[in-house]
Design a protein around this motif. Structure first.
Motif, PDB file in Angstrom:
ATOM      1  N   MET A   1      20.341  36.151  36.603  1.00 54.93           N
ATOM      2  CA  MET A   1      21.801  35.561  36.854  1.00 54.93           C
ATOM      3  C   MET A   1      22.806  36.502  36.679  1.00 54.93           C
ATOM      4  N   PRO A   2      23.801  36.834  37.554  1.00 59.22           N
ATOM      5  CA  PRO A   2      25.039  37.347  37.165  1.00 59.22           C
ATOM      6  C   PRO A   2      25.827  36.535  35.953  1.00 59.22           C
ATOM      7  N   ARG A   3      26.485  37.550  35.141  1.00 64.50           N
ATOM      8  CA  ARG A   3      26.902  37.088  33.894  1.00 64.50           C
ATOM      9  C   ARG A   3      28.105  35.978  34.144  1.00 64.50           C
ATOM     10  N   PHE A   4      28.756  36.295  35.166  1.00 66.72           N
ATOM     11  CA  PHE A   4      29.870  35.367  35.546  1.00 66.72           C
ATOM     12  C   PHE A   4      29.691  34.209  36.788  1.00 66.72           C
ATOM     13  N   SER A   5      28.588  34.112  36.893  1.00 74.19           N
ATOM     14  CA  SER A   5      28.173  32.821  37.732  1.00 74.19           C
ATOM     15  C   SER A   5      28.736  31.722  37.608  1.00 74.19           C
ATOM     16  N   ASN A   6      29.368  30.911  38.299  1.00 64.26           N
ATOM     17  CA  ASN A   6      30.007  29.575  38.170  1.00 64.26           C
ATOM     18  C   ASN A   6      31.184  29.825  37.452  1.00 64.26           C
ATOM     19  N   LYS A   7      31.704  31.029  37.258  1.00 65.22           N
ATOM     20  CA  LYS A   7      33.172  31.144  36.405  1.00 65.22           C
ATOM     21  C   LYS A   7      34.195  31.454  37.391  1.00 65.22           C
ATOM     22  N   VAL A   8      35.389  31.081  36.985  1.00 68.79           N
ATOM     23  CA  VAL A   8      36.712  31.405  37.750  1.00 68.79           C
ATOM     24  C   VAL A   8      37.636  32.195  37.045  1.00 68.79           C
ATOM     25  N   ALA A   9      38.028  33.171  37.224  1.00 72.05           N
ATOM     26  CA  ALA A   9      38.948  34.066  36.711  1.00 72.05           C
ATOM     27  C   ALA A   9      40.378  34.431  37.405  1.00 72.05           C
ATOM     28  N   ILE A  10      41.330  34.094  37.000  1.00 70.37           N
ATOM     29  CA  ILE A  10      42.640  34.728  37.418  1.00 70.37           C
ATOM     30  C   ILE A  10      42.946  36.104  36.660  1.00 70.37           C
ATOM     31  N   ILE A  11      43.274  36.969  37.424  1.00 71.68           N
ATOM     32  CA  ILE A  11      43.522  38.329  36.997  1.00 71.68           C
ATOM     33  C   ILE A  11      44.944  38.698  37.651  1.00 71.68           C
ATOM     34  N   THR A  12      46.089  38.887  36.716  1.00 75.61           N
ATOM     35  CA  THR A  12      47.419  39.173  37.095  1.00 75.61           C
ATOM     36  C   THR A  12      47.496  40.721  37.133  1.00 75.61           C
ATOM     37  N   GLY A  13      48.270  40.854  38.021  1.00 71.34           N
ATOM     38  CA  GLY A  13      48.658  42.389  38.225  1.00 71.34           C
ATOM     39  C   GLY A  13      47.271  43.237  38.817  1.00 71.34           C
ATOM     40  N   SER A  14      46.804  42.329  39.769  1.00 74.14           N
ATOM     41  CA  SER A  14      45.483  43.005  40.285  1.00 74.14           C
ATOM     42  C   SER A  14      45.622  43.807  41.716  1.00 74.14           C
ATOM     43  N   SER A  15      46.986  44.083  41.976  1.00 74.92           N
ATOM     44  CA  SER A  15      46.980  44.860  43.232  1.00 74.92           C
ATOM     45  C   SER A  15      46.601  46.390  43.084  1.00 74.92           C
ATOM     46  N   ASN A  16      46.376  46.716  41.854  1.00 74.10           N
ATOM     47  CA  ASN A  16      45.952  48.186  41.660  1.00 74.10           C
ATOM     48  C   ASN A  16      45.609  48.475  40.228  1.00 74.10           C
ATOM     49  N   GLY A  17      45.104  49.738  39.774  1.00 66.58           N
ATOM     50  CA  GLY A  17      44.663  50.020  38.553  1.00 66.58           C
ATOM     51  C   GLY A  17      43.880  49.236  37.784  1.00 66.58           C
ATOM     52  N   ILE A  18      44.061  49.024  36.426  1.00 66.27           N
ATOM     53  CA  ILE A  18      43.197  48.013  35.664  1.00 66.27           C
ATOM     54  C   ILE A  18      42.774  46.698  36.276  1.00 66.27           C
ATOM     55  N   GLY A  19      43.814  46.079  36.648  1.00 68.12           N
ATOM     56  CA  GLY A  19      43.672  44.672  37.377  1.00 68.12           C
ATOM     57  C   GLY A  19      42.698  44.753  38.383  1.00 68.12           C
ATOM     58  N   ARG A  20      43.044  45.588  39.569  1.00 71.20           N
ATOM     59  CA  ARG A  20      42.085  45.813  40.735  1.00 71.20           C
ATOM     60  C   ARG A  20      40.564  46.030  40.178  1.00 71.20           C
ATOM     61  N   ALA A  21      40.380  47.068  39.163  1.00 70.17           N
ATOM     62  CA  ALA A  21      39.323  47.222  38.895  1.00 70.17           C
ATOM     63  C   ALA A  21      38.557  45.998  38.147  1.00 70.17           C
TER      64      ALA A  21
ATOM     65  N   ALA B   1      34.124  39.850  40.100  1.00 70.06           N
ATOM     66  CA  ALA B   1      33.557  39.602  41.467  1.00 70.06           C
ATOM     67  C   ALA B   1      32.070  39.570  41.655  1.00 70.06           C
ATOM     68  N   LYS B   2      31.892  41.235  41.349  1.00 71.29           N
ATOM     69  CA  LYS B   2      30.657  41.428  41.541  1.00 71.29           C
ATOM     70  C   LYS B   2      29.682  41.057  40.603  1.00 71.29           C
ATOM     71  N   ASP B   3      29.940  40.475  39.633  1.00 72.94           N
ATOM     72  CA  ASP B   3      29.125  39.874  38.397  1.00 72.94           C
ATOM     73  C   ASP B   3      29.072  38.337  38.640  1.00 72.94           C
ATOM     74  N   GLY B   4      29.649  37.950  40.055  1.00 72.90           N
ATOM     75  CA  GLY B   4      29.495  36.371  40.099  1.00 72.90           C
ATOM     76  C   GLY B   4      30.564  35.676  40.019  1.00 72.90           C
ATOM     77  N   ALA B   5      31.813  36.164  39.430  1.00 70.82           N
ATOM     78  CA  ALA B   5      32.944  35.147  39.488  1.00 70.82           C
ATOM     79  C   ALA B   5      33.602  34.908  40.686  1.00 70.82           C
ATOM     80  N   LYS B   6      34.399  33.803  40.820  1.00 69.89           N
ATOM     81  CA  LYS B   6      35.259  33.371  41.720  1.00 69.89           C
ATOM     82  C   LYS B   6      36.627  34.035  41.239  1.00 69.89           C
TER      83      LYS B   6
END
Length: 278
Positions: free
Chosen positions: A1-21, A27-32
């Motif tokens: 099971m992905p490690r962040f299944s059923n988890k919800v994350a807010i990532i600020t400054g995610s339009s580039n750089g560290i936030g985007r990555a 998300a690839k590991d299961g988070a919304k």
């Protein structure tokens, strides 16, 4: 099971750089994920890269806006709860080194630059954390902030307001970690060194100048002993580790450096970095 299944994350400054990555990795590991940034075009690029990684668009909440705005802070929290029903992870990544438009550095920078720097790098993080607190307590969640090695004891005489703001963020991390761990919320902080993001271009420097600066610093062992500047994914992987309670449960209130060894050296500040911005 992905490690962040059923988890919800807010990532600020995610339009580039560290936030985007970070958003892509979680998300690839299961988070919304709720992604946010001021630039609508770049934020859409982040969304599309998440979708291209195989993530359903229904698992992405995208909010364009300035994090210093009370309305945008409220919108981030409220739309995340409305769409996903919970908040498990708060990544306080948004921040900037704000340049004095007159070209002044050091103590000659206008105090208005201090105000703007602290409004974004400290106050907005405090405000968003306060608004997310009850939801994170309910989920026994995680808070990870992105600071900088500039927060350390070494002098950063050209851009003091930036380093001061990051030192404040480190101390904020330590203080609230002790308070919130009693409610089951873990708080930690990442202190990146030189990372190839859009922060140099954000100062107004052309891309070729930014690339030249990163190449110069990364190739000098007195600046980055590992031999290259960091990539956003280098920091995003550390953030994901701290967001994963099963992997990092016993880490509380720490400021973890990821800098290729830069903080072990003292020579970086002997170079006049402003020459690259002219």
């Amino acid at each position: 099971m992905p490690r962040f299944s059923n988890k919800v994350a807010i990532i600020t400054g995610s339009s580039n750089g560290i936030g985007r990555a970070t958003a892509i990795i979680l998300a690839k590991d299961g988070a919304k994920v709720t992604i946010t940034g001021r630039n609508a075009e770049r934020l859409e690029e982040t969304k599309q890269q998440i979708i291209e990684a195989g993530i359903d668009s229904k698992n992405i909440n995208s909010i364009v806006g300035d994090l210093t705005s009370i309305e945008i802070q409220d919108k981030l929290i409220n739309t995340t709860i409305q769409k996903f029903g919970q908040i498990d992870i708060l990544i306080n990544n948004a921040g900037a080194a704000i340049i004095d438009p007159t070209g002044s550095t050091g103590i000659d920078q206008n105090v208005s630059i201090y105000d703007k720097t602290f409004e974004l790098n400290v106050r907005s993080i405090i405000e968003l954390t306060q608004k997310a607190k009850a939801h994170l307590i309910a989920s026994k969640g995680e808070i990870i902030s992105v600071s900088s090695i500039a927060s350390g004891p070494e002098a950063h005489s050209q851009f003091p307001y930036y380093s001061m703001s990051k030192a404040a963020l480190d101390q904020f991390t330590r203080n609230i970690a002790i308070e919130l761990v009693k409610s089951g919320v873990r708080v930690n902080c990442v202190n990146p060194g030189l990372v190839k993001t859009g922060i140099i271009q954000a100062t107004g420097a052309p891309t070729e100048v930014s690339d030249k600066l990163y190449e110069f610093l990364g190739s000098n062992p007195d600046c980055v002993p590992i031999g290259r500047v960091g990539q956003p994914e280098d920091i995003a992987n550390l953030i994901a580790f701290l967001a994963d309670r099963s992997a990092s449960f016993y880490i509380i209130g720490q400021t973890i450096k990821a800098d290729g060894g830069s903080s072990l050296m003292l020579a970086m500040n002997t170079h006049n970095l402003t020459d690259f911005l002219k």
